[in-house]
Design a protein around this motif. Structure first.
Motif, PDB file in Angstrom:
ATOM      1  N   VAL A   1      -1.080  -5.513   0.022  1.00 29.04           N
ATOM      2  CA  VAL A   1       0.014  -5.050  -0.829  1.00 29.04           C
ATOM      3  C   VAL A   1       1.301  -5.152  -0.018  1.00 29.04           C
ATOM      4  O   VAL A   1       1.352  -4.676   1.121  1.00 29.04           O
ATOM      5  N   GLU A   2       2.310  -5.811  -0.593  1.00 25.04           N
ATOM      6  CA  GLU A   2       3.560  -6.003   0.126  1.00 25.04           C
ATOM      7  C   GLU A   2       4.756  -5.494  -0.674  1.00 25.04           C
ATOM      8  O   GLU A   2       5.304  -6.217  -1.506  1.00 25.04           O
TER       9      GLU A   2
ATOM     10  N   PHE B   1       0.638  -3.595   3.715  1.00 26.16           N
ATOM     11  CA  PHE B   1      -0.529  -2.860   4.179  1.00 26.16           C
ATOM     12  C   PHE B   1      -1.753  -3.375   3.443  1.00 26.16           C
ATOM     13  O   PHE B   1      -1.658  -4.046   2.428  1.00 26.16           O
ATOM     14  N   GLU B   2      -2.900  -3.060   4.003  1.00 24.02           N
ATOM     15  CA  GLU B   2      -4.177  -3.375   3.366  1.00 24.02           C
ATOM     16  C   GLU B   2      -4.715  -2.074   2.782  1.00 24.02           C
ATOM     17  O   GLU B   2      -4.896  -1.100   3.503  1.00 24.02           O
ATOM     18  N   ASP B   3      -4.939  -2.058   1.468  1.00 23.33           N
ATOM     19  CA  ASP B   3      -5.402  -0.829   0.814  1.00 23.33           C
ATOM     20  C   ASP B   3      -6.870  -0.565   1.146  1.00 23.33           C
ATOM     21  O   ASP B   3      -7.512  -1.374   1.841  1.00 23.33           O
TER      22      ASP B   3
ATOM     23  N   GLU C   1      -0.471   6.598   6.571  1.00 22.31           N
ATOM     24  CA  GLU C   1      -0.956   7.980   6.685  1.00 22.31           C
ATOM     25  C   GLU C   1      -2.212   8.190   5.853  1.00 22.31           C
ATOM     26  O   GLU C   1      -3.069   9.004   6.212  1.00 22.31           O
ATOM     27  N   LEU C   2      -2.310   7.469   4.728  1.00 26.57           N
ATOM     28  CA  LEU C   2      -3.460   7.589   3.825  1.00 26.57           C
ATOM     29  C   LEU C   2      -4.640   6.734   4.265  1.00 26.57           C
ATOM     30  O   LEU C   2      -5.659   6.683   3.587  1.00 26.57           O
ATOM     31  N   GLY C   3      -4.498   6.033   5.380  1.00 22.95           N
ATOM     32  CA  GLY C   3      -5.598   5.240   5.917  1.00 22.95           C
ATOM     33  C   GLY C   3      -5.498   3.745   5.692  1.00 22.95           C
ATOM     34  O   GLY C   3      -6.415   3.008   6.055  1.00 22.95           O
ATOM     35  N   ALA C   4      -4.398   3.268   5.131  1.00 23.11           N
ATOM     36  CA  ALA C   4      -4.227   1.827   4.952  1.00 23.11           C
ATOM     37  C   ALA C   4      -4.102   1.157   6.315  1.00 23.11           C
ATOM     38  O   ALA C   4      -3.618   1.763   7.277  1.00 23.11           O
TER      39      ALA C   4
END
Length: 134
Positions: A122-123, A114-116, A94-97
């Protein structure tokens, strides 16, 4: 002696990184944070130091990896439940990751990732504590 772990990662913007990880529920230690450096608390003994690129370059004598096209590391952290893994990743999206993989459920363990905003992978994961004792 208890050892502390500090993972150091280069970032583009401390403000943007702080907003992203605060929205995921992480806190920062202001004693080790500044305009270009953040100290994210993972646990009592583990921290992630986010340093804006120019500051990070002051610590190394090699070129930095472009994390938008290459992977230099996986940052994994445990969660209290499968639901926390799912909610953390969904909030990150939702934050764009970037979603780079689907959830990996082994029954006794669930990992997702996800990819920050800076391209770091980040897992979050959950592992059944009973499985660890076996």
């Amino acid at each position: 002696m208890t050892r502390l772990t500090f993972v150091n990662l280069p970032i583009q913007s401390a403000a943007k990184t702080k907003a992203f990880y605060e929205a995921l529920g992480f806190e920062f230690n202001p004693q080790f944070s500044s305009e270009d450096t953040l100290c994210m608390i993972v646990s009592e003994t583990a921290y992630v130091m986010f340093l804006e690129t120019d500051r990070f370059k002051g610590f190394v004598d090699k070129e930095l990896a472009d994390t938008r096209t290459t992977v230099a590391a996986l940052l994994s952290f445990s969660c209290a439940s499968k639901e926390e893994v799912v909610s953390t990743c969904e909030k990150a999206f939702e934050l764009g990751a970037r979603r780079y993989k689907e959830p990996d459920d082994h029954g006794f363990m669930l990992a997702w990732g996800f990819e920050d905003p800076d391209g770091h992978i980040v897992e979050p994961f959950w592992m059944n504590p009973e499985h660890l004792e076996a």
